[in-house]
Design a protein around this motif. Sequence first.
Motif, PDB file in Angstrom:
ATOM      1  N   ASP B  78      21.301  47.131  28.082  1.00  0.00           N
ATOM      2  CA  ASP B  78      22.747  46.924  27.643  1.00  0.00           C
ATOM      3  C   ASP B  78      23.258  45.236  27.564  1.00  0.00           C
ATOM      4  O   ASP B  78      24.454  45.347  27.517  1.00  0.00           O
ATOM      5  N   VAL B  79      22.239  44.380  28.141  1.00  0.00           N
ATOM      6  CA  VAL B  79      22.947  43.248  28.231  1.00  0.00           C
ATOM      7  C   VAL B  79      22.665  42.178  27.203  1.00  0.00           C
ATOM      8  O   VAL B  79      21.574  42.322  26.307  1.00  0.00           O
ATOM      9  N   SER B  80      23.931  41.954  26.587  1.00  0.00           N
ATOM     10  CA  SER B  80      23.819  41.036  25.255  1.00  0.00           C
ATOM     11  C   SER B  80      24.472  39.809  25.280  1.00  0.00           C
ATOM     12  O   SER B  80      24.266  38.812  24.418  1.00  0.00           O
ATOM     13  N   ASN B  81      24.819  39.359  26.323  1.00  0.00           N
ATOM     14  CA  ASN B  81      25.384  38.083  26.479  1.00  0.00           C
ATOM     15  C   ASN B  81      24.472  37.265  27.089  1.00  0.00           C
ATOM     16  O   ASN B  81      24.906  35.793  27.385  1.00  0.00           O
ATOM     17  N   PHE B  82      23.324  37.545  27.499  1.00  0.00           N
ATOM     18  CA  PHE B  82      22.248  36.498  28.078  1.00  0.00           C
ATOM     19  C   PHE B  82      20.989  36.951  27.361  1.00  0.00           C
ATOM     20  O   PHE B  82      20.526  37.878  26.889  1.00  0.00           O
ATOM     21  N   GLU B  83      20.214  35.577  27.171  1.00  0.00           N
ATOM     22  CA  GLU B  83      18.641  35.790  26.682  1.00  0.00           C
ATOM     23  C   GLU B  83      17.900  35.286  27.743  1.00  0.00           C
ATOM     24  O   GLU B  83      18.115  34.728  28.489  1.00  0.00           O
ATOM     25  N   ILE B  84      16.627  35.839  27.374  1.00  0.00           N
ATOM     26  CA  ILE B  84      15.387  35.357  28.541  1.00  0.00           C
ATOM     27  C   ILE B  84      15.516  33.946  28.277  1.00  0.00           C
ATOM     28  O   ILE B  84      15.440  33.328  27.127  1.00  0.00           O
ATOM     29  N   GLY B  85      15.319  33.139  29.341  1.00  0.00           N
ATOM     30  CA  GLY B  85      15.334  31.588  29.251  1.00  0.00           C
ATOM     31  C   GLY B  85      16.472  30.901  29.549  1.00  0.00           C
ATOM     32  O   GLY B  85      16.469  29.893  29.666  1.00  0.00           O
ATOM     33  N   ASP B  86      17.781  31.940  29.682  1.00  0.00           N
ATOM     34  CA  ASP B  86      18.970  31.163  29.959  1.00  0.00           C
ATOM     35  C   ASP B  86      18.815  30.641  31.250  1.00  0.00           C
ATOM     36  O   ASP B  86      18.461  31.277  32.302  1.00  0.00           O
ATOM     37  N   LEU B  87      19.442  29.346  31.456  1.00  0.00           N
ATOM     38  CA  LEU B  87      19.580  28.930  32.918  1.00  0.00           C
ATOM     39  C   LEU B  87      21.005  29.297  33.460  1.00  0.00           C
ATOM     40  O   LEU B  87      21.997  29.169  32.707  1.00  0.00           O
ATOM     41  N   VAL B  88      21.060  30.029  34.647  1.00  0.00           N
ATOM     42  CA  VAL B  88      22.242  30.578  34.793  1.00  0.00           C
ATOM     43  C   VAL B  88      22.732  30.477  36.589  1.00  0.00           C
ATOM     44  O   VAL B  88      21.827  30.007  37.398  1.00  0.00           O
ATOM     45  N   TYR B  89      23.814  30.777  36.863  1.00  0.00           N
ATOM     46  CA  TYR B  89      24.216  30.616  38.163  1.00  0.00           C
ATOM     47  C   TYR B  89      25.113  31.961  38.449  1.00  0.00           C
ATOM     48  O   TYR B  89      25.739  32.392  37.489  1.00  0.00           O
ATOM     49  N   SER B  90      25.019  32.365  39.864  1.00  0.00           N
ATOM     50  CA  SER B  90      26.011  33.554  39.947  1.00  0.00           C
ATOM     51  C   SER B  90      26.278  33.853  41.517  1.00  0.00           C
ATOM     52  O   SER B  90      25.626  33.152  42.260  1.00  0.00           O
ATOM     53  N   ARG B  91      27.276  34.477  41.810  1.00  0.00           N
ATOM     54  CA  ARG B  91      27.613  34.861  43.223  1.00  0.00           C
ATOM     55  C   ARG B  91      27.446  36.475  43.051  1.00  0.00           C
ATOM     56  O   ARG B  91      28.047  37.178  42.267  1.00  0.00           O
ATOM     57  N   VAL B  92      26.250  37.201  43.578  1.00  0.00           N
ATOM     58  CA  VAL B  92      25.924  38.144  43.378  1.00  0.00           C
ATOM     59  C   VAL B  92      26.898  39.350  44.023  1.00  0.00           C
ATOM     60  O   VAL B  92      27.064  39.099  45.053  1.00  0.00           O
ATOM     61  N   PRO B  93      27.134  40.532  43.291  1.00  0.00           N
ATOM     62  CA  PRO B  93      27.854  41.551  44.312  1.00  0.00           C
ATOM     63  C   PRO B  93      27.032  41.870  45.598  1.00  0.00           C
ATOM     64  O   PRO B  93      25.980  41.775  45.902  1.00  0.00           O
ATOM     65  N   GLN B  94      28.014  42.621  46.095  1.00  0.00           N
ATOM     66  CA  GLN B  94      27.668  43.006  47.605  1.00  0.00           C
ATOM     67  C   GLN B  94      26.216  43.904  47.445  1.00  0.00           C
ATOM     68  O   GLN B  94      25.176  43.762  48.229  1.00  0.00           O
ATOM     69  N   GLU B  95      26.302  44.876  46.655  1.00  0.00           N
ATOM     70  CA  GLU B  95      25.129  45.920  46.558  1.00  0.00           C
ATOM     71  C   GLU B  95      23.851  45.102  45.843  1.00  0.00           C
ATOM     72  O   GLU B  95      22.824  45.781  46.183  1.00  0.00           O
ATOM     73  N   TYR B 269      53.014  36.235  51.752  1.00  0.00           N
ATOM     74  CA  TYR B 269      51.807  35.974  52.321  1.00  0.00           C
ATOM     75  C   TYR B 269      50.612  37.022  51.556  1.00  0.00           C
ATOM     76  O   TYR B 269      50.800  37.996  51.236  1.00  0.00           O
ATOM     77  N   LYS B 270      49.564  36.361  51.081  1.00  0.00           N
ATOM     78  CA  LYS B 270      48.588  37.011  50.355  1.00  0.00           C
ATOM     79  C   LYS B 270      47.312  36.555  50.833  1.00  0.00           C
ATOM     80  O   LYS B 270      46.787  35.393  51.085  1.00  0.00           O
ATOM     81  N   PHE B 271      46.456  37.698  51.121  1.00  0.00           N
ATOM     82  CA  PHE B 271      44.932  37.284  51.493  1.00  0.00           C
ATOM     83  C   PHE B 271      44.229  37.776  50.231  1.00  0.00           C
ATOM     84  O   PHE B 271      44.383  38.407  49.405  1.00  0.00           O
ATOM     85  N   ILE B 272      43.448  36.778  50.023  1.00  0.00           N
ATOM     86  CA  ILE B 272      42.532  36.541  48.938  1.00  0.00           C
ATOM     87  C   ILE B 272      40.947  37.317  49.278  1.00  0.00           C
ATOM     88  O   ILE B 272      40.443  36.635  49.725  1.00  0.00           O
ATOM     89  N   PHE B 273      40.730  38.177  48.409  1.00  0.00           N
ATOM     90  CA  PHE B 273      39.371  38.713  48.813  1.00  0.00           C
ATOM     91  C   PHE B 273      38.596  38.457  47.537  1.00  0.00           C
ATOM     92  O   PHE B 273      38.586  39.069  46.554  1.00  0.00           O
ATOM     93  N   MET B 274      37.600  37.460  47.692  1.00  0.00           N
ATOM     94  CA  MET B 274      36.900  36.777  46.504  1.00  0.00           C
ATOM     95  C   MET B 274      36.051  37.950  45.805  1.00  0.00           C
ATOM     96  O   MET B 274      35.576  38.784  46.496  1.00  0.00           O
ATOM     97  N   HIS B 275      36.057  37.940  44.379  1.00  0.00           N
ATOM     98  CA  HIS B 275      35.186  39.069  43.941  1.00  0.00           C
ATOM     99  C   HIS B 275      34.353  38.322  42.754  1.00  0.00           C
ATOM    100  O   HIS B 275      34.651  37.279  42.102  1.00  0.00           O
ATOM    101  N   PRO B 276      33.055  38.848  42.758  1.00  0.00           N
ATOM    102  CA  PRO B 276      32.163  38.151  41.888  1.00  0.00           C
ATOM    103  C   PRO B 276      32.673  38.367  40.260  1.00  0.00           C
ATOM    104  O   PRO B 276      33.350  39.384  40.001  1.00  0.00           O
TER     105      PRO B 276
END
Lengths: 155, 327
Positions: B78-95, B269-276
């Motif tokens: 189902d992945v259409s926005n990346f190709e094999i060989g792409d150089l990427v970075y990420s903050r991966v989700p908890q799971e 006052y707002k607490f920010i919970f970072m999301h990937p």
Amino acid sequence: MIRQGQQVQNVYFVTDGCLRSYCYDKNGKEHTLQFAIKNWWISDYIAIHSDESATLTVECLKESEVVKFNAKALEKMYTLFPEYEPFQRKILERHVVSLNKRILNQLQLTATERYTLFITQYPEIEQYTHNYHIASYLGITQESLSRIRVEKAKH
Amino acid sequence: MKALQIVKYGEIKDSLAFNEVSKPAVQPTDVLIEVKAAAINPIDKSIVLGNLQGLLPIPFPSTSAYDVSGIVVEKGNDVSNFEIGDLVYSRVPQEQMGTIAEYVAVTSEAVSKKPGNISFEEAAGIPLAGLTALQSLEFAGIKANDRILIHAGSGGVGSLAIQYAKAKGAYVYTTTSTDNVEWVKELGADRVIDYKTEDYKTIVKDVDIVYDTLGQEYTSEAFQVVKQGGQVISVVGPLDEETAHMFGMADYQLPEELATLSAEKEASYKFIFMHPNGAHLAEIKTMIEDERIKPIVDTIYPFAESIAAFTHLATGRAKGKIVIKIN
């Protein structure tokens, strides 16, 4: 349009816009080999002529219009219609000349001279590119490029 | 494949170990990343120590860390926005935690192409801190001429928040210790306060936004320096009520002291919970390529010395990110 690691079948003639070919080094940093603007050709010729997968990536830096030629079909056309052969030779010669010039400039000129030459020859490319595209084309760091620009602005 | 795993809660040297584990399975929406570099953040240390077992319990053993850069080597159907060989970075989700390993599978929504002008090691240090800074300041709606106080300007989040705020045209106050004053100035902060020799509360007055990256007394003190009707944004203080309700804590109330201070100043006052978020990482990629944000790396450790990297992180004295070169 072409991705490092994939098979390459086409060469592109640019009718409008601006494209770039580049590769990554082992640290993940990009190095620009060539820019292509109107009336230029671009592809990964290493891959086409050695039948290997691409070592270069080719991307558009702005909305561009290109004519796509299948490299094998072009080859066949030159065999079938030898009268087109000089046309191909002209393209190749121009390509070789520009590559030779680029190598000599890299060997002989200072960073400032290379940058000056670049913006004189291709003033339009600068507006479509990030600094690092040009820095990596000239083989200098972004910081050096910024310094050169500041120096030039002073004079 | 080799991975650095958390085998129990407790002291760093007793709780982390290198294990041989199987390559992660790739779900239809995942990309498999061959890891080039991983980075560690304070949360990774807190997880090992067991300080977060209430909020983020983990099974043992679990591969450590969230920040990664590398190359896409496999992708789900189902992945259409990346190709094999792409150089990427990420903050991966908890799971999908576990970037200190040879491979990590990540949902493509959390991934972005990496900036082309920086190395894998520099890119690995960006995601968690960069997303935290961007999502916090975007929530605050920061704009040109806003005045903001950013605490701990030399920290992972602080150093990126300063650059983001400057890119948006804000006037930035920041706090740091004597050793860091000069390089924090170079990030673009307008007024760098040396907390060892100056009291920020006498210098900062009526700012539009306070960005609290320290917690404890700094959260309540924020209301002394924020303007009437301003905003206090925190990534370490108590949860705000809306966020707590979202996490299912129906009866949660803001601690009384904060509630009073906030009401007196009519300041939110707002607490920010970072999301990937891959789209946010793509925004940061553009800012890095435009040289509006630059990555700050303190030390790069080889994979085999990952545990030493955690000990370094635990000192709390890193200037910028601690990165582990995997491959």
